[in-house]
Write a protein that holds these residues in place. Structure first.
Motif, PDB file in Angstrom:
ATOM      1  N   LEU A   1      42.056  31.015  41.211  1.00 36.02           N
ATOM      2  CA  LEU A   1      42.980  29.906  40.984  1.00 36.02           C
ATOM      3  C   LEU A   1      44.240  30.087  41.838  1.00 36.02           C
ATOM      4  N   ALA A   2      44.750  31.319  41.919  1.00 36.07           N
ATOM      5  CA  ALA A   2      45.918  31.591  42.762  1.00 36.07           C
ATOM      6  C   ALA A   2      45.596  31.307  44.226  1.00 36.07           C
ATOM      7  N   ALA A   3      44.413  31.713  44.683  1.00 40.06           N
ATOM      8  CA  ALA A   3      44.013  31.455  46.070  1.00 40.06           C
ATOM      9  C   ALA A   3      43.890  29.955  46.328  1.00 40.06           C
ATOM     10  N   ALA A   4      43.297  29.246  45.374  1.00 39.28           N
ATOM     11  CA  ALA A   4      43.162  27.792  45.521  1.00 39.28           C
ATOM     12  C   ALA A   4      44.533  27.132  45.572  1.00 39.28           C
ATOM     13  N   HIS A   5      45.457  27.605  44.743  1.00 40.39           N
ATOM     14  CA  HIS A   5      46.797  27.026  44.713  1.00 40.39           C
ATOM     15  C   HIS A   5      47.513  27.293  46.036  1.00 40.39           C
TER      16      HIS A   5
ATOM     17  N   GLU B   1      41.383  34.006  37.636  1.00 41.09           N
ATOM     18  CA  GLU B   1      42.805  33.790  37.884  1.00 41.09           C
ATOM     19  C   GLU B   1      43.152  34.030  39.354  1.00 41.09           C
ATOM     20  N   GLU B   2      42.541  35.039  39.966  1.00 37.86           N
ATOM     21  CA  GLU B   2      42.761  35.298  41.386  1.00 37.86           C
ATOM     22  C   GLU B   2      42.269  34.114  42.223  1.00 37.86           C
TER      23      GLU B   2
ATOM     24  N   ASN C   1      27.435  34.759  44.965  1.00 43.12           N
ATOM     25  CA  ASN C   1      27.181  35.802  43.982  1.00 43.12           C
ATOM     26  C   ASN C   1      28.279  36.858  44.013  1.00 43.12           C
ATOM     27  N   THR C   2      29.522  36.396  44.063  1.00 44.50           N
ATOM     28  CA  THR C   2      30.685  37.277  44.086  1.00 44.50           C
ATOM     29  C   THR C   2      30.887  37.864  42.690  1.00 44.50           C
ATOM     30  N   ALA C   3      30.973  39.193  42.624  1.00 45.89           N
ATOM     31  CA  ALA C   3      31.059  39.891  41.341  1.00 45.89           C
ATOM     32  C   ALA C   3      32.408  39.670  40.664  1.00 45.89           C
ATOM     33  N   TYR C   4      32.342  39.609  39.324  1.00 47.50           N
ATOM     34  CA  TYR C   4      33.544  39.644  38.505  1.00 47.50           C
ATOM     35  C   TYR C   4      33.183  40.252  37.169  1.00 47.50           C
ATOM     36  N   SER C   5      34.192  40.788  36.491  1.00 46.76           N
ATOM     37  CA  SER C   5      33.950  41.446  35.207  1.00 46.76           C
ATOM     38  C   SER C   5      35.240  41.484  34.410  1.00 46.76           C
ATOM     39  N   PHE C   6      35.155  41.995  33.196  1.00 44.51           N
ATOM     40  CA  PHE C   6      36.339  42.167  32.361  1.00 44.51           C
ATOM     41  C   PHE C   6      37.336  43.076  33.059  1.00 44.51           C
ATOM     42  N   LYS C   7      36.845  44.129  33.688  1.00 40.42           N
ATOM     43  CA  LYS C   7      37.741  45.072  34.373  1.00 40.42           C
ATOM     44  C   LYS C   7      38.468  44.399  35.532  1.00 40.42           C
ATOM     45  N   THR C   8      37.787  43.554  36.296  1.00 41.73           N
ATOM     46  CA  THR C   8      38.464  42.892  37.423  1.00 41.73           C
ATOM     47  C   THR C   8      39.403  41.804  36.922  1.00 41.73           C
ATOM     48  N   ARG C   9      39.201  41.362  35.702  1.00 45.58           N
ATOM     49  CA  ARG C   9      40.068  40.317  35.169  1.00 45.58           C
ATOM     50  C   ARG C   9      41.357  40.873  34.598  1.00 45.58           C
TER      51      ARG C   9
ATOM     52  N   ALA D   1      50.619  33.150  46.479  1.00 40.89           N
ATOM     53  CA  ALA D   1      50.694  32.623  45.121  1.00 40.89           C
ATOM     54  C   ALA D   1      50.495  33.773  44.142  1.00 40.89           C
ATOM     55  N   THR D   2      51.418  33.900  43.197  1.00 40.90           N
ATOM     56  CA  THR D   2      51.297  34.905  42.147  1.00 40.90           C
ATOM     57  C   THR D   2      51.148  34.186  40.821  1.00 40.90           C
ATOM     58  N   LEU D   3      49.984  34.335  40.223  1.00 46.73           N
ATOM     59  CA  LEU D   3      49.688  33.714  38.944  1.00 46.73           C
ATOM     60  C   LEU D   3      49.951  34.750  37.854  1.00 46.73           C
ATOM     61  N   THR D   4      50.650  34.349  36.814  1.00 45.39           N
ATOM     62  CA  THR D   4      50.933  35.239  35.681  1.00 45.39           C
ATOM     63  C   THR D   4      50.020  34.875  34.529  1.00 45.39           C
ATOM     64  N   LEU D   5      49.270  35.878  34.054  1.00 50.11           N
ATOM     65  CA  LEU D   5      48.368  35.708  32.918  1.00 50.11           C
ATOM     66  C   LEU D   5      48.896  36.533  31.764  1.00 50.11           C
ATOM     67  N   ASP D   6      49.168  35.884  30.643  1.00 44.77           N
ATOM     68  CA  ASP D   6      49.558  36.584  29.419  1.00 44.77           C
ATOM     69  C   ASP D   6      48.279  37.132  28.802  1.00 44.77           C
ATOM     70  N   THR D   7      48.115  38.453  28.826  1.00 49.06           N
ATOM     71  CA  THR D   7      46.863  39.061  28.365  1.00 49.06           C
ATOM     72  C   THR D   7      46.739  39.049  26.847  1.00 49.06           C
TER      73      THR D   7
END
Length: 155
Positions: free
Chosen positions: A64-68, A61-62, A40-48, A94-100
């Protein structure tokens, strides 16, 4: 008591779940994994898209970066074993780049540092390159995503 033989099939399945409540910007959610690593790890628009401090929760995305990073470290260790080396330590960032604007992952940068007795920097670079191609998460990402890596041997 006899040992129980564990039967594995060729197809592994990993489970995770997410619950989202509310609209995109004001809503909140939780993610859980079957293993319990996420519970039950929290996530939201703000954390994204806004928060980079990670104190309010995580985001896909975080994760996915950790998994990678984890997959690449394991793939590097496996590739080293094939070359006759055993690392004392491998550290991957790992640094994942997300085009917002398009909400697209556009790149992943892998930085690996290793302490590997008897290995040269050239051997480390070759192993790191082969491991980047072998990593399951690297292969799962869209081929148009640029996955780069930097290898640093710290002996």
């Amino acid at each position: 008591m006899p040992l129980t033989r564990i039967h594995y099939t060729n197809m592994l399945k990993r489970r995770a779940s997410a619950v989202w409540k509310g609209g995109l910007q004001e809503g909140t959610g939780t993610m859980s994994s079957f293993s319990g690593a996420l519970d039950n790890t929290a996530y939201s628009f703000k954390t994204r898209l806004v928060s980079e401090d990670g104190k309010a929760g995580t985001n896909p995305e975080e994760l996915l970066a950790a998994a990678h990073a984890g997959c690449y470290a394991m793939a590097t260790s496996a590739t080293m074993a094939q070359a006759g080396f055993t690392p004392d330590e491998l550290s991957v960032a790992a640094t994942l780049t997300l085009d917002t604007d398009t909400l697209s992952v556009t790149a992943v940068d892998l930085q690996i540092k290793g302490k590997v007795p008897g290995m040269t920097a050239e051997q480390f670079e070759e192993v790191a390159e082969n491991a980047a191609k072998m990593c399951v998460i690297s292969r799962a990402l869209n081929p148009s995503i640029q996955v780069t890596k930097t290898a640093t041997l710290e002996n």
